[in-house]
Design an enzyme around this catalytic site. Structure first.
Site, short mmCIF file in Angstrom:
data_model
loop_
_atom_site.label_atom_id
_atom_site.label_comp_id
_atom_site.label_asym_id
_atom_site.label_seq_id
_atom_site.Cartn_x
_atom_site.Cartn_y
_atom_site.Cartn_z
CE1 TYR A 205 -4.65 7.29 -12.35
CE2 TYR A 205 -3.67 5.58 -10.98
CZ TYR A 205 -3.86 6.15 -12.23
OH TYR A 205 -3.29 5.57 -13.34
CE LYS A 209 -6.34 5.24 -14.72
NZ LYS A 209 -6.43 5.27 -16.20
#
Length: 358
Positions: A205, A209
């Site tokens: 993740y 990001k």
């Protein structure tokens, strides 16, 4: 030693006081993010932070278009959001079912919203769609790494291209308009505080990001080209300035968060055990407050503010004084925080062995 400690404590107290005033908006009275009467597109708008944002902006007078995949969730969310309208007679609400990981879908979203908006492109586009798959990097299948990049980076990149290409086109009404009175258009991305600090278990993740934050930095620089072109020829150039923003929330209590908790490795839960959390309404309020103050990289709670200050690098500062002094303080704090985080991960491996990573 005692005198030095006294002045260090005094400076820290002054800094925290100034930071509190800055967060409350004392240093910036102008609203840099006016939404009343404007059209806002929010992806990932059927639940969680997206739904909270849509509701809050509806309360402030905006017409809202929410985008997500699930049509039933969109219908339910649209009823919830429209019920919060400031001016029900004039505000409009619409939903679009789309897979934002496909570039052609972003183009369709902007085209459909423009047609729905009487031929005018949206004033504000918020790339909020995303999902976390918090697992250890070595345990994550390649297809999951790809899907995390698709939803948490490429979805925003595709939407940025579609929106910006539309926004730089001349407007037929520009010849009779005063370019100084045109309100800026805003493209906003929702990233995460994990792009500031590496945390074991967020590898799938955090990478996408972090890429999103880098894209925001790049676009912040690039749109100056188009904003400058307006000053030379506002008739054949973009009809309004374009502003880029990147919002960095932390933990948000939502259905998505509950699913994430099921995936997390125990060591990840240890590292974020004391982290503050926010509801969808709380994070929406903090994010919009940061936009109204003119922020570029916007964090939504104190821990996030500290993480942002420690990792600004070449990013634009929201407040040169607060950000600079706060970064000095946080730089010293990281002499203790960093080893503590590393020590917790090391201790877990030492106590549980390699099998604990499975």
């Amino acid at each position: 030693m005692a005198i030095g400690l006294f002045w260090a404590t005094t400076c820290l107290c002054v800094l925290l006081f100034v930071l509190a005033l800055d967060i409350m908006g004392v240093f910036s009275r102008k609203n840099h993010f006016e939404v009343d009467g404007r059209t806002v597109v929010i992806t990932g708008g059927s639940q969680g932070m997206g739904r909270g944002l849509a509701k809050l902006l509806a309360q402030k007078g905006a017409s809202i278009v929410i985008v997500a995949r699930n049509k039933q969730k969109l219908e339910d969310a649209l009823k919830y959001i429209s019920s919060a309208a400031k001016n029900p007679q004039t505000q409009r609400f619409h939903s679009i079912s789309a897979d934002v990981t496909k570039p052609e879908e972003s183009e369709r979203i902007i085209t459909e919203v423009t047609a729905w908006n009487n031929g005018n492109p949206p004033d504000i586009v918020w790339a909020n769609a995303g999902s976390a798959h918090p697992t250890l990097f070595l345990d994550t299948p390649p297809e999951t790494l790809r899907s995390q990049m698709d939803i948490n980076y490429f979805a925003a990149a595709y939407l940025a291209q579609a929106a910006l290409k539309t926004w730089i086109k001349p407007s037929p009404s520009a010849a009779n308009a005063n370019p100084k009175l045109a309100k800026p258009r805003h493209f906003i991305m929702t990233s995460s505080v994990v792009s500031f600090v590496g945390v074991a278990g967020y590898g799938p993740y955090a990478g996408p990001k972090s890429a999103m934050r880098s894209l925001a930095d790049t676009l912040h620089s690039e749109v100056n080209l188009y904003n400058g072109a307006r000053r030379k020829d506002h008739i054949n150039g973009p009809p309004a300035d374009i502003k880029i923003h990147c919002v960095m929330p932390g933990t948000i209590t939502s259905p998505g968060y509950e699913e994430e908790e099921k995936l997390k490795h125990p060591v990840t839960k240890i590292l974020e055990k004391d982290d503050p959390s926010q509801t969808e309404d709380e994070v929406a309020k903090a994010a919009v407050n940061g936009l109204e103050k003119g922020g570029f990289i916007i964090t939504t709670q104190l821990l996030g503010h500290a993480m942002r200050a420690s990792a600004l690098g070449g990013s634009q500062r929201n407040n040169w004084f607060v950000d600079t002094v706060f970064s000095w303080v946080v730089a010293v704090a990281w002499l203790f925080i960093g080893p503590d985080l590393d020590g917790k991960v090391f201790a877990y491996g030492k106590n549980h062995g390699l099998a604990a990573s499975k």
